[in-house]
Design a protein around this motif. Structure first.
Motif, PDB file in Angstrom:
ATOM      1  N   THR A  38      -1.667  -0.646  -9.244  1.00 57.25           N
ATOM      2  CA  THR A  38      -2.438  -2.034  -8.107  1.00 57.25           C
ATOM      3  C   THR A  38      -1.476  -2.615  -7.296  1.00 57.25           C
ATOM      4  O   THR A  38      -0.205  -2.569  -7.158  1.00 57.25           O
ATOM      5  CB  THR A  38      -2.959  -2.654  -9.181  1.00 57.25           C
ATOM      6  N   GLY A  39      -2.879  -2.559  -6.267  1.00 53.78           N
ATOM      7  CA  GLY A  39      -1.855  -3.432  -5.457  1.00 53.78           C
ATOM      8  C   GLY A  39      -2.712  -4.541  -4.176  1.00 53.78           C
ATOM      9  O   GLY A  39      -3.611  -4.139  -4.109  1.00 53.78           O
ATOM     10  N   SER A  40      -2.283  -5.077  -3.897  1.00 55.87           N
ATOM     11  CA  SER A  40      -2.654  -6.346  -2.374  1.00 55.87           C
ATOM     12  C   SER A  40      -3.107  -5.493  -1.632  1.00 55.87           C
ATOM     13  O   SER A  40      -1.700  -4.971  -0.984  1.00 55.87           O
ATOM     14  CB  SER A  40      -1.925  -6.900  -2.388  1.00 55.87           C
ATOM     15  N   THR A  59       0.882  -1.276   0.350  1.00 57.99           N
ATOM     16  CA  THR A  59       0.016   0.172   0.553  1.00 57.99           C
ATOM     17  C   THR A  59       0.641   1.080   0.074  1.00 57.99           C
ATOM     18  O   THR A  59       0.183   2.463   0.425  1.00 57.99           O
ATOM     19  CB  THR A  59      -1.208   0.308   1.636  1.00 57.99           C
ATOM     20  N   GLU A  60       2.010   0.869   0.176  1.00 60.17           N
ATOM     21  CA  GLU A  60       2.896   2.302   0.383  1.00 60.17           C
ATOM     22  C   GLU A  60       2.396   3.264  -1.201  1.00 60.17           C
ATOM     23  O   GLU A  60       2.795   4.723  -0.905  1.00 60.17           O
ATOM     24  CB  GLU A  60       4.836   1.617  -0.419  1.00 60.17           C
ATOM     25  N   ALA A  61       2.318   2.690  -2.432  1.00 60.86           N
ATOM     26  CA  ALA A  61       2.232   3.649  -3.340  1.00 60.86           C
ATOM     27  C   ALA A  61       0.799   4.559  -2.912  1.00 60.86           C
ATOM     28  O   ALA A  61       0.401   5.623  -3.266  1.00 60.86           O
ATOM     29  CB  ALA A  61       1.462   3.244  -5.015  1.00 60.86           C
ATOM     30  N   PHE A  62      -0.315   4.080  -2.729  1.00 59.09           N
ATOM     31  CA  PHE A  62      -1.759   4.885  -2.339  1.00 59.09           C
ATOM     32  C   PHE A  62      -1.213   5.554  -0.618  1.00 59.09           C
ATOM     33  O   PHE A  62      -2.114   6.265  -0.487  1.00 59.09           O
ATOM     34  CB  PHE A  62      -2.880   3.108  -1.831  1.00 59.09           C
ATOM     35  N   GLU A  63      -1.346   5.353   0.119  1.00 63.07           N
ATOM     36  CA  GLU A  63      -0.080   5.690   1.221  1.00 63.07           C
ATOM     37  C   GLU A  63       0.336   6.620   1.241  1.00 63.07           C
ATOM     38  O   GLU A  63      -0.011   7.958   1.920  1.00 63.07           O
ATOM     39  CB  GLU A  63       0.569   4.863   2.391  1.00 63.07           C
ATOM     40  N   ALA A  64       1.319   7.237   0.238  1.00 66.18           N
ATOM     41  CA  ALA A  64       1.570   8.295  -0.195  1.00 66.18           C
ATOM     42  C   ALA A  64       0.766   9.710  -0.841  1.00 66.18           C
ATOM     43  O   ALA A  64       1.275  10.945  -0.925  1.00 66.18           O
ATOM     44  CB  ALA A  64       3.257   8.257  -1.394  1.00 66.18           C
ATOM     45  N   ASN A  65       0.316   8.803  -1.157  1.00 60.47           N
ATOM     46  CA  ASN A  65      -1.014   9.579  -2.193  1.00 60.47           C
ATOM     47  C   ASN A  65      -2.279  10.306  -1.604  1.00 60.47           C
ATOM     48  O   ASN A  65      -3.066  10.736  -1.477  1.00 60.47           O
ATOM     49  CB  ASN A  65      -1.414   9.570  -3.321  1.00 60.47           C
ATOM     50  N   ALA A  66      -2.385  10.020   0.436  1.00 57.16           N
ATOM     51  CA  ALA A  66      -3.221   9.562   1.103  1.00 57.16           C
ATOM     52  C   ALA A  66      -3.783  11.337   1.546  1.00 57.16           C
ATOM     53  O   ALA A  66      -4.804  11.589   2.019  1.00 57.16           O
ATOM     54  CB  ALA A  66      -3.541   8.892   1.944  1.00 57.16           C
ATOM     55  N   ALA A  67      -2.406  11.927   2.003  1.00 52.79           N
ATOM     56  CA  ALA A  67      -2.953  12.961   2.101  1.00 52.79           C
ATOM     57  C   ALA A  67      -3.572  14.508   0.984  1.00 52.79           C
ATOM     58  O   ALA A  67      -3.642  15.541   1.438  1.00 52.79           O
ATOM     59  CB  ALA A  67      -1.910  13.421   2.787  1.00 52.79           C
ATOM     60  N   ALA A  68      -3.120  13.708  -0.131  1.00 52.83           N
ATOM     61  CA  ALA A  68      -3.474  15.283  -1.267  1.00 52.83           C
ATOM     62  C   ALA A  68      -5.171  15.198  -1.378  1.00 52.83           C
ATOM     63  O   ALA A  68      -5.942  14.369  -0.957  1.00 52.83           O
ATOM     64  CB  ALA A  68      -3.452  14.280  -2.587  1.00 52.83           C
ATOM     65  N   PRO A  69      -5.398  16.610  -2.149  1.00 55.93           N
ATOM     66  CA  PRO A  69      -6.850  16.784  -1.860  1.00 55.93           C
ATOM     67  C   PRO A  69      -7.412  15.243  -3.372  1.00 55.93           C
ATOM     68  O   PRO A  69      -7.398  15.339  -3.716  1.00 55.93           O
ATOM     69  CB  PRO A  69      -6.424  18.144  -2.596  1.00 55.93           C
ATOM     70  N   TYR A  70      -8.944  15.894  -2.618  1.00 57.60           N
ATOM     71  CA  TYR A  70      -9.110  15.659  -3.701  1.00 57.60           C
ATOM     72  C   TYR A  70      -9.313  16.085  -5.406  1.00 57.60           C
ATOM     73  O   TYR A  70      -9.648  17.694  -5.245  1.00 57.60           O
ATOM     74  CB  TYR A  70     -11.237  14.950  -3.196  1.00 57.60           C
ATOM     75  N   LEU A  71      -9.373  15.288  -6.449  1.00 60.06           N
ATOM     76  CA  LEU A  71      -9.042  15.884  -7.359  1.00 60.06           C
ATOM     77  C   LEU A  71     -10.523  15.422  -8.392  1.00 60.06           C
ATOM     78  O   LEU A  71     -10.830  13.795  -8.192  1.00 60.06           O
ATOM     79  CB  LEU A  71      -7.912  15.435  -8.180  1.00 60.06           C
ATOM     80  N   LEU A  72     -11.429  16.246  -8.795  1.00 57.43           N
ATOM     81  CA  LEU A  72     -12.604  16.054  -9.724  1.00 57.43           C
ATOM     82  C   LEU A  72     -11.788  14.828 -10.566  1.00 57.43           C
ATOM     83  O   LEU A  72     -10.856  14.998 -12.030  1.00 57.43           O
ATOM     84  CB  LEU A  72     -13.092  17.356  -9.981  1.00 57.43           C
ATOM     85  N   ALA A  73     -12.723  14.161 -11.487  1.00 54.50           N
ATOM     86  CA  ALA A  73     -12.793  13.245 -12.572  1.00 54.50           C
ATOM     87  C   ALA A  73     -14.341  13.305 -13.187  1.00 54.50           C
ATOM     88  O   ALA A  73     -15.116  13.388 -12.235  1.00 54.50           O
ATOM     89  CB  ALA A  73     -12.167  11.847 -12.334  1.00 54.50           C
ATOM     90  N   SER A  74     -14.281  12.780 -14.358  1.00 55.06           N
ATOM     91  CA  SER A  74     -15.705  12.440 -14.800  1.00 55.06           C
ATOM     92  C   SER A  74     -16.195  10.605 -14.164  1.00 55.06           C
ATOM     93  O   SER A  74     -15.778  10.361 -12.964  1.00 55.06           O
ATOM     94  CB  SER A  74     -16.629  11.759 -16.188  1.00 55.06           C
ATOM     95  N   GLY A  75     -17.686  11.312 -14.044  1.00 56.11           N
ATOM     96  CA  GLY A  75     -18.528  11.030 -13.100  1.00 56.11           C
ATOM     97  C   GLY A  75     -19.023  11.447 -11.808  1.00 56.11           C
ATOM     98  O   GLY A  75     -20.273  10.916 -11.210  1.00 56.11           O
ATOM     99  N   ASP A  76     -18.149  12.742 -11.347  1.00 57.21           N
ATOM    100  CA  ASP A  76     -18.629  13.296 -10.117  1.00 57.21           C
ATOM    101  C   ASP A  76     -19.953  14.226 -10.628  1.00 57.21           C
ATOM    102  O   ASP A  76     -20.042  14.782 -11.626  1.00 57.21           O
ATOM    103  CB  ASP A  76     -17.410  14.023  -9.712  1.00 57.21           C
ATOM    104  N   ARG A  77     -20.499  14.415  -9.251  1.00 58.57           N
ATOM    105  CA  ARG A  77     -21.221  15.842  -9.711  1.00 58.57           C
ATOM    106  C   ARG A  77     -21.039  16.218  -8.623  1.00 58.57           C
ATOM    107  O   ARG A  77     -21.112  16.328  -7.492  1.00 58.57           O
ATOM    108  CB  ARG A  77     -22.571  15.263  -9.564  1.00 58.57           C
ATOM    109  N   LEU A  78     -21.080  17.972  -8.884  1.00 56.28           N
ATOM    110  CA  LEU A  78     -20.656  18.822  -8.336  1.00 56.28           C
ATOM    111  C   LEU A  78     -21.714  20.155  -8.416  1.00 56.28           C
ATOM    112  O   LEU A  78     -22.785  19.809  -8.962  1.00 56.28           O
ATOM    113  CB  LEU A  78     -19.951  19.834  -9.098  1.00 56.28           C
ATOM    114  N   ARG A  79     -22.053  20.740  -7.106  1.00 55.87           N
ATOM    115  CA  ARG A  79     -23.060  21.573  -6.528  1.00 55.87           C
ATOM    116  C   ARG A  79     -22.651  23.077  -7.116  1.00 55.87           C
ATOM    117  O   ARG A  79     -21.223  23.394  -5.764  1.00 55.87           O
ATOM    118  CB  ARG A  79     -23.935  21.350  -5.042  1.00 55.87           C
TER     119      ARG A  79
END
Length: 186
Positions: free
Chosen positions: A164-166, A26-46
């Motif tokens: 991808t990681g286990s 999970t090292e690659a995922f943990e390094a990115n955990a503190a990053a702010p949420y980035l928008l992508a297709s499928g998100d609905r915004l107010r």
């Protein structure tokens, strides 16, 4: 004779390594955990433009990563945080439409997550805050009869590339993640 025995023992050793305790990467995922949420297709915004009810509405991020707003047209949202998108919209509105626009952007509905493999009903499901892999399996109807119930493969897009990681079943899921439940061997 001796070489064939050594080759057989080596093959057995490699085969049995898959039966041991899983190693979570999970090292690659943990390094990115503190990053702010980035928008992508499928998100609905107010989006609220203060003092401009005609511009305030819910907007969906389309497949190209854009939203379409009155007056200013298409605005790129893909890869931006909500704060960055607020500034982009304010700047576009300031360019000949409003004097001092104030904009608020919040995520109304996150993009879905996907679950594949040895679950009862694989597919796409709405994301729920605080979700773990185990919660995602429950949403998909539970484990299939041959499912590995100790870990899952999780694929997440980090810096534009899928990683991808286990991960253990208690690992948090984010919007847009793809979870794969593998088949157990025994």
């Amino acid at each position: 004779m001796r070489r064939s025995i050594i080759a057989i023992l080596a093959a057995l050793t490699m085969a049995l390594q898959g039966c041991g305790t899983p190693r979570y990467s999970t090292e690659a995922f943990e390094a990115n955990a503190a990053a702010p949420y980035l928008l992508a297709s499928g998100d609905r915004l107010r989006i609220i433009v203060f003092g401009q009810d005609a511009l305030s509405n819910s907007y969906a991020v389309d497949g190209a990563g854009r939203i379409s707003m009155p007056l200013i047209g298409n605005v790129d949202a893909f890869g931006h945080s909500t704060t960055q998108l607020e500034r982009i919209i304010e700047n576009r509105l300031r360019g000949g439409f409003l004097r001092e626009p104030r904009v608020s952007v919040e995520v109304e509905a996150f993009r879905p997550f996907f679950i594949l493999g040895e679950v009862i009903t694989a597919g796409q499901y709405p994301f729920i805050n605080g979700m773990t892999v185990q919660n995602a399996v429950a949403v998909a109807g539970g484990f299939g009869p041959r499912a590995n119930r100790y870990y899952a493969d999780l694929t997440r897009v980090i810096n534009g590339a899928p990683v991808t990681g286990s991960v253990p079943l208690t690992y948090p899921v984010l919007p847009g993640d793809t979870i794969t439940i593998r088949e157990r061997f025994f």
